[in-house]
Design a protein around this motif. Structure first.
Motif, PDB file in Angstrom:
ATOM      1  N   LEU A  57       0.847  -1.192   0.000  1.00 42.57           N
ATOM      2  CA  LEU A  57       0.000   0.000   0.000  1.00 42.57           C
ATOM      3  C   LEU A  57       0.885   1.245   0.000  1.00 42.57           C
ATOM      4  CD1 LEU A  57      -2.622  -1.093   2.691  1.00 42.57           C
ATOM      5  CD2 LEU A  57      -3.010  -0.881   0.234  1.00 42.57           C
ATOM      6  N   ASP A  78      -1.229   0.361 -10.344  1.00 42.15           N
ATOM      7  CA  ASP A  78      -2.109  -0.714 -10.800  1.00 42.15           C
ATOM      8  C   ASP A  78      -1.429  -2.082 -10.701  1.00 42.15           C
ATOM      9  OD1 ASP A  78      -4.144   0.994 -11.214  1.00 42.15           O
ATOM     10  OD2 ASP A  78      -4.189   0.846 -13.405  1.00 42.15           O
ATOM     11  N   ALA A  81      -1.630  -3.091  -7.201  1.00 37.63           N
ATOM     12  CA  ALA A  81      -2.982  -3.585  -6.902  1.00 37.63           C
ATOM     13  C   ALA A  81      -3.102  -5.041  -7.315  1.00 37.63           C
ATOM     14  CB  ALA A  81      -4.021  -2.729  -7.627  1.00 37.63           C
ATOM     15  N   ARG A  84      -1.287  -7.161  -4.781  1.00 36.60           N
ATOM     16  CA  ARG A  84      -2.105  -7.312  -3.568  1.00 36.60           C
ATOM     17  C   ARG A  84      -3.169  -8.360  -3.796  1.00 36.60           C
ATOM     18  NH1 ARG A  84      -1.729  -1.528  -3.242  1.00 36.60           N
ATOM     19  NH2 ARG A  84      -3.713  -1.221  -4.259  1.00 36.60           N
ATOM     20  N   SER A  85      -3.807  -8.262  -4.993  1.00 45.79           N
ATOM     21  CA  SER A  85      -4.892  -9.170  -5.313  1.00 45.79           C
ATOM     22  C   SER A  85      -4.417 -10.622  -5.340  1.00 45.79           C
ATOM     23  CB  SER A  85      -5.478  -8.744  -6.659  1.00 45.79           C
ATOM     24  OG  SER A  85      -6.330  -9.730  -7.153  1.00 45.79           O
ATOM     25  N   PHE A  90      -6.015  -8.796   3.548  1.00 46.15           N
ATOM     26  CA  PHE A  90      -5.968  -7.831   4.645  1.00 46.15           C
ATOM     27  C   PHE A  90      -7.079  -8.084   5.661  1.00 46.15           C
ATOM     28  CE2 PHE A  90      -3.620  -5.625   1.404  1.00 46.15           C
ATOM     29  CZ  PHE A  90      -2.660  -4.900   2.098  1.00 46.15           C
ATOM     30  N   ILE A 112     -13.987 -10.060  -7.516  1.00 50.13           N
ATOM     31  CA  ILE A 112     -14.497  -9.193  -8.581  1.00 50.13           C
ATOM     32  C   ILE A 112     -13.328  -8.559  -9.323  1.00 50.13           C
ATOM     33  CG2 ILE A 112     -15.660  -6.992  -9.013  1.00 50.13           C
ATOM     34  CD1 ILE A 112     -17.672  -7.742  -6.866  1.00 50.13           C
ATOM     35  N   TYR A 113     -12.335  -8.095  -8.534  1.00 46.71           N
ATOM     36  CA  TYR A 113     -11.190  -7.422  -9.157  1.00 46.71           C
ATOM     37  C   TYR A 113     -10.202  -8.417  -9.754  1.00 46.71           C
ATOM     38  CZ  TYR A 113     -13.256  -3.442  -6.870  1.00 46.71           C
ATOM     39  OH  TYR A 113     -14.134  -2.475  -6.484  1.00 46.71           O
ATOM     40  N   ARG A 114     -10.410  -9.705  -9.467  1.00 45.16           N
ATOM     41  CA  ARG A 114      -9.609 -10.729 -10.122  1.00 45.16           C
ATOM     42  C   ARG A 114     -10.214 -11.104 -11.462  1.00 45.16           C
ATOM     43  NH1 ARG A 114      -5.768 -13.564  -7.014  1.00 45.16           N
ATOM     44  NH2 ARG A 114      -5.283 -15.124  -8.573  1.00 45.16           N
ATOM     45  N   GLY A 115     -11.436 -10.631 -11.714  1.00 46.93           N
ATOM     46  CA  GLY A 115     -12.094 -10.929 -12.987  1.00 46.93           C
ATOM     47  C   GLY A 115     -12.693 -12.323 -13.023  1.00 46.93           C
TER      48      GLY A 115
ATOM     49  N   PRO B  32      -7.124  -9.939 -14.785  1.00 48.61           N
ATOM     50  CA  PRO B  32      -7.519  -9.083 -13.667  1.00 48.61           C
ATOM     51  C   PRO B  32      -8.369  -7.911 -14.143  1.00 48.61           C
ATOM     52  CG  PRO B  32      -5.198  -8.766 -14.181  1.00 48.61           C
ATOM     53  CD  PRO B  32      -5.667  -9.924 -15.001  1.00 48.61           C
ATOM     54  N   GLY B  33      -9.241  -7.431 -13.250  1.00 54.20           N
ATOM     55  CA  GLY B  33     -10.077  -6.282 -13.588  1.00 54.20           C
ATOM     56  C   GLY B  33     -11.539  -6.594 -13.406  1.00 54.20           C
ATOM     57  N   MET B  34     -12.285  -5.548 -13.111  1.00 53.08           N
ATOM     58  CA  MET B  34     -13.711  -5.679 -12.847  1.00 53.08           C
ATOM     59  C   MET B  34     -14.454  -5.713 -14.177  1.00 53.08           C
ATOM     60  SD  MET B  34     -15.835  -2.841 -10.755  1.00 53.08           S
ATOM     61  CE  MET B  34     -16.707  -3.322  -9.302  1.00 53.08           C
ATOM     62  N   LEU B 353     -10.671   0.293   1.105  1.00 53.59           N
ATOM     63  CA  LEU B 353     -10.792  -1.152   1.234  1.00 53.59           C
ATOM     64  C   LEU B 353     -10.708  -1.826  -0.132  1.00 53.59           C
ATOM     65  CD1 LEU B 353     -11.624  -3.693   2.985  1.00 53.59           C
ATOM     66  CD2 LEU B 353     -13.838  -3.331   1.895  1.00 53.59           C
ATOM     67  N   ARG B 354     -11.447  -1.268  -1.095  1.00 50.05           N
ATOM     68  CA  ARG B 354     -11.449  -1.851  -2.436  1.00 50.05           C
ATOM     69  C   ARG B 354     -10.043  -1.864  -3.024  1.00 50.05           C
ATOM     70  NH1 ARG B 354     -16.478  -2.476  -5.021  1.00 50.05           N
ATOM     71  NH2 ARG B 354     -18.222  -1.785  -3.743  1.00 50.05           N
ATOM     72  N   LEU B 355      -9.319  -0.757  -2.804  1.00 48.73           N
ATOM     73  CA  LEU B 355      -7.938  -0.699  -3.297  1.00 48.73           C
ATOM     74  C   LEU B 355      -7.101  -1.764  -2.602  1.00 48.73           C
ATOM     75  CD1 LEU B 355      -7.478   3.177  -3.441  1.00 48.73           C
ATOM     76  CD2 LEU B 355      -7.410   1.619  -5.403  1.00 48.73           C
ATOM     77  N   ALA B 356      -7.315  -1.940  -1.282  1.00 53.16           N
ATOM     78  CA  ALA B 356      -6.525  -2.907  -0.524  1.00 53.16           C
ATOM     79  C   ALA B 356      -6.776  -4.335  -1.001  1.00 53.16           C
ATOM     80  CB  ALA B 356      -6.835  -2.792   0.965  1.00 53.16           C
ATOM     81  N   VAL B 357      -8.026  -4.650  -1.373  1.00 51.91           N
ATOM     82  CA  VAL B 357      -8.311  -6.018  -1.794  1.00 51.91           C
ATOM     83  C   VAL B 357      -8.035  -6.244  -3.277  1.00 51.91           C
ATOM     84  CG1 VAL B 357     -10.014  -6.375   0.017  1.00 51.91           C
ATOM     85  CG2 VAL B 357     -10.776  -5.694  -2.273  1.00 51.91           C
ATOM     86  N   GLY B 358      -7.388  -5.262  -3.915  1.00 51.32           N
ATOM     87  CA  GLY B 358      -6.908  -5.537  -5.267  1.00 51.32           C
ATOM     88  C   GLY B 358      -7.550  -4.738  -6.382  1.00 51.32           C
ATOM     89  N   ALA B 359      -8.408  -3.743  -6.051  1.00 51.75           N
ATOM     90  CA  ALA B 359      -8.969  -2.903  -7.106  1.00 51.75           C
ATOM     91  C   ALA B 359      -7.860  -2.030  -7.675  1.00 51.75           C
ATOM     92  CB  ALA B 359     -10.082  -2.032  -6.551  1.00 51.75           C
ATOM     93  N   ARG B 360      -7.831  -1.913  -9.007  1.00 56.31           N
ATOM     94  CA  ARG B 360      -6.883  -0.999  -9.621  1.00 56.31           C
ATOM     95  C   ARG B 360      -7.544   0.367  -9.703  1.00 56.31           C
ATOM     96  NH1 ARG B 360      -6.352  -4.050 -15.059  1.00 56.31           N
ATOM     97  NH2 ARG B 360      -8.577  -3.858 -14.700  1.00 56.31           N
ATOM     98  N   ARG B 361      -6.722   1.389  -9.921  1.00 53.51           N
ATOM     99  CA  ARG B 361      -7.272   2.741 -10.025  1.00 53.51           C
ATOM    100  C   ARG B 361      -8.355   2.819 -11.080  1.00 53.51           C
ATOM    101  NH1 ARG B 361      -2.230   6.945  -9.750  1.00 53.51           N
ATOM    102  NH2 ARG B 361      -2.012   6.948  -7.481  1.00 53.51           N
ATOM    103  N   ARG B 362      -8.103   2.145 -12.204  1.00 60.29           N
ATOM    104  CA  ARG B 362      -9.086   2.239 -13.288  1.00 60.29           C
ATOM    105  C   ARG B 362     -10.394   1.535 -12.925  1.00 60.29           C
ATOM    106  NH1 ARG B 362      -5.811  -1.769 -17.346  1.00 60.29           N
ATOM    107  NH2 ARG B 362      -4.046  -0.969 -16.212  1.00 60.29           N
ATOM    108  N   ASP B 363     -10.323   0.529 -12.033  1.00 58.74           N
ATOM    109  CA  ASP B 363     -11.559  -0.118 -11.578  1.00 58.74           C
ATOM    110  C   ASP B 363     -12.406   0.867 -10.773  1.00 58.74           C
ATOM    111  OD1 ASP B 363     -10.956  -2.648 -12.660  1.00 58.74           O
ATOM    112  OD2 ASP B 363      -9.657  -3.094 -10.950  1.00 58.74           O
ATOM    113  N   ILE B 364     -11.724   1.618  -9.896  1.00 63.08           N
ATOM    114  CA  ILE B 364     -12.426   2.605  -9.074  1.00 63.08           C
ATOM    115  C   ILE B 364     -12.969   3.722  -9.961  1.00 63.08           C
ATOM    116  CG2 ILE B 364     -12.165   4.278  -7.191  1.00 63.08           C
ATOM    117  CD1 ILE B 364     -11.901   1.472  -6.178  1.00 63.08           C
TER     118      ILE B 364
END
Lengths: 245, 443
Positions: A57, A78, A81, A84-85, A90, A112-115, B32-34, B353-364
């Motif tokens: 972070l 990115d 990120a 982290r994913s 955490f 979700i962010y793993r696709g 990866p990615g939403m 939190l979303r960033l911590a669990v792996g969201a990329r900036r572009r996802d947000i």
């Protein structure tokens, strides 16, 4: 196999007023895969800064940090990120669950962010909730759960992407001592199954459950001891007997 | 503690082995990615959590879009009406009415003075080169009878040139000839409405009708012309030769046997209408011997000019309302931006939190952008519904002609979406650029 965590001369400066504050100074250490490590120290000692850098972070001002052999210094936000994913889970003192959705959807979030497709996500989130003993609470919202249950949901969320390392920031800080023991027993069980844990705490009793304790003071690592962990499950049954008597 | 799980999950109490294992089976490889559906679901959920706020925010865009739709509908309706009017009466038409009568200070308006004659019409045709045809006309309301049917309608006595002036054609039968007109023959052409009222589906050509007590032979039915600007049915009329009308229907008691109510003039294609109008004015000043310091004795109306004036005023109104709509969309957009900024501030911790669990900036970025666009689009869609409703209300209650323009509807929805995109970008960018550590620390 590379070390899980490889920190060399890790230093973090923050600008403050005219000068800078050295939150972390010249920390060098290595953590093996599957370890259970506690980081202790008073507030401002640098333990949280250390956790943030380990958690990708934050990035060090000086020194190098490698997570499973990967140097994080040159990575974009990115890419961090994605790291982290893939590698990290955490757990926070205040759980940080999304209040509007149920436990299952909270656990789904990292995937979700793993696709991952929706069906696979839901199945896996259900498995993760079952793993932390909440198979019957999947459709409860955070407000309908006790503190201990909320922290379990948060742990399920941290586990769901199959991380190498669980990062916990005062995981028992908001819980009573018995619930705290339950969470520690869960951490130990997960650790036995192969997940490394790095836990920040100011409570020496909690640190006893780890197998190695790092002590920070004024941004420096002042002691690094390996010790026999206390068995949380045992402590829990002792407490139950005490209360029954 | 019960850590027993379904068979496909490794039991966590298993003894430690050499290689680190996972408590859950390994994840399949993914990109990866939403995905978009998930982002859409998230945006809808966020809006649903603050329904009232979302509705109030969308109100600005709602009003803007509703105004655009209704405005364009009214504008298009007015233009369409003008076009129909020009089509019904013919372009290049100038109408001359008698002048006003001033009776002891009371002015009775155009056409009240019986100072136009049939000979004026002939003089116009003869003396002004730009004129193609001119027809003198009289008109009165009469009861028309055919068989056992009767119908009160307007009977118009005109020169045969009237059909050339207005571009009118016979749908059935024929128009009356100059010989029939000069001879005062009792022949009649029916408007489509009159034909329907008196004969239904039957063919009226060759049938006999009576106007008052005088029998006429129906020689044709005119093609349908529709309504004029005042909503008057142009097909509810019977046309007979001018001299027939003078002698048999409306002539006998009148003092001025040769007088007409109005003269309809058609100017040749390509001629300057203003110049023709000026020539007409000069001609009448000469014929009526008007002194240089006196006002005109006749009233001259250029239909194309009337239409153009109406069109121009409709366009001015449209422009004005479009400006109002644009301002409303702008204000709506700023409202969206404001509420998105509030939303980002409120959800700072969630973003962390979303960033911590792996969201990329572009996802947000995508999530918040989508939320803003969705908010604006919902406002836009509701605005379209309200705009169409308002248009129908205006046509129903106020009797304004309205015409829903579907391309304007599509444009309005598109523009509202773009408004959301434009005004949502900055808040979304702000969310995406949050420092996860700071964000997680926020209370």
């Amino acid at each position: 196999m590379p070390a899980l965590i490889e920190a060399v001369g890790l230093t973090r400066h923050y600008p403050a007023g005219d000068g800078v504050v050295a939150a972390l100074q010249d920390v060098t250490l290595s953590i093996a895969p599957g370890a259970f490590v506690a980081a202790m120290g008073p507030s401002g000692s640098g333990k949280s800064t250390f956790l943030n850098i380990v958690g990708c972070l934050d990035r060090p001002t000086r020194g190098t940090y490698r997570l499973v052999g990967e140097d994080t210094a040159s990575l974009s936000p990115d890419r961090l990120a994605e790291l982290r994913s893939r590698r990290l889970g955490f757990v926070f003192q205040s759980f940080n669950l999304l209040p509007r959705v149920d436990a299952l959807a909270n656990v789904e979030l990292p995937m979700i962010y793993r696709g991952l497709p929706r069906r696979a996500r839901r199945d896996r989130a259900a498995d993760a909730l079952a793993l932390v003993g909440l198979a019957d609470r999947m459709h409860h919202r955070p407000t309908q759960l006790s503190g201990g249950q909320q922290q379990r949901v948060a742990i399920a969320r941290a586990l769901v992407n199959g991380p190498d390392l669980l990062l916990a920031d005062e995981p028992t800080g908001a819980l009573d001592s018995r619930t705290g023991l339950e969470i520690m027993a869960l951490f130990q069980a997960l650790n036995r199954a192969g997940v490394a844990v790095l836990m920040v705490t100011h409570d020496p009793d909690v640190a006893d459950f780890a197998a190695r304790t790092l002590r920070f003071r004024d941004g420096r690592l002042v002691s690094d001891k390996v010790h026999a962990p206390r068995d949380a499950a045992l402590a829990l049954s002792e407490m139950r007997q005490e209360q029954a008597a | 503690m019960n850590l027993e799980v379904r068979p496909k999950v490794a039991a966590v109490d298993a003894p430690v082995t050499e290689s680190p294992r996972r408590v859950l089976p390994p994840l399949p490889p993914t990109r990866p990615g939403m995905d978009l559906i998930e982002a859409l679901r998230g945006a809808l959920g966020a809006l649903a959590a603050n329904k009232l706020r979302a509705m109030l925010t969308a109100l600005g865009i709602f009003i803007g879009v509703a105004a655009v739709i209704a405005t364009v509908a009214v504008g298009a309706g007015a233009r369409d009406q003008v076009l129909r009017q020009i089509q019904a009466l013919g372009a290049n038409v100038i109408v001359v009415w008698g002048g006003s009568v001033n009776m002891g200070g009371v002015r009775l308006g155009a056409g009240q003075r019986q100072n136009l004659t049939w000979d004026d019409a002939r003089a116009i045709e003869g003396e002004i080169g730009a004129v193609q045809a001119a027809s003198g006309n009289i008109r009165s309301s009469q009861q028309v009878i055919a068989g056992n049917q009767n119908w009160a309608t307007s009977v118009q006595g005109s020169d045969p040139e009237i059909f050339a002036v207005h571009d009118w054609a016979a749908e059935r039968g024929r128009l009356f000839t100059p010989e029939e007109a000069a001879g005062g023959r009792k022949v009649a052409l029916l408007g489509a409405t009159v034909a329907e009222m008196l004969f239904g589906d039957a063919d009226p050509v060759g049938q006999e009708i009576r106007i008052r007590t005088t029998p006429f032979e129906v020689i044709g039915v005119l093609a349908r012309k529709g309504q004029n600007a005042q909503g008057q049915d142009l097909d509810d009329a019977v046309f007979i030769p001018f001299w027939t009308a003078r002698r048999s229907i409306m002539g006998a008691s009148r003092t001025w046997f040769r007088s007409v109510n109005w003269i309809a003039v058609r100017v040749h294609e390509g001629e300057d209408m203003r110049a023709a109008e000026e020539e007409l004015r000069t001609l009448f000043r000469q014929r009526h011997r008007v002194a240089a310091n006196e006002a005109d004795t006749v009233s001259i109306r250029n239909m194309a000019e009337v239409a153009a004036t109406r069109d121009a005023s409709a366009r001015t109104l449209s422009t004005l309302l479009a400006a109002v709509a644009a301002v409303s969309l702008l204000v709506g957009g700023i409202g969206v931006m404001n509420i998105m900024l509030v939303s980002v501030t409120e959800r700072t911790r969630e973003i962390g939190l979303r960033l911590a669990v792996g969201a990329r900036r572009r996802d947000i970025l995508r999530q918040f952008l989508l939320e803003a666009v969705l908010l604006a689009l919902l406002g836009g869609a509701a605005g379209v519904a309200a705009g169409i409703g308002l248009s129908h209300l205006l046509s129903g209650l106020a009797g304004w002609p309205v015409l829903i323009q579907w391309d304007a509807v599509a444009l309005a929805v598109g523009v509202s979406g773009l408004t959301g995109l434009f005004f949502g970008f900055w808040p979304a960018r702000r969310a995406a650029r949050l420092d996860p550590i700071q964000a997680l620390r926020t209370e």
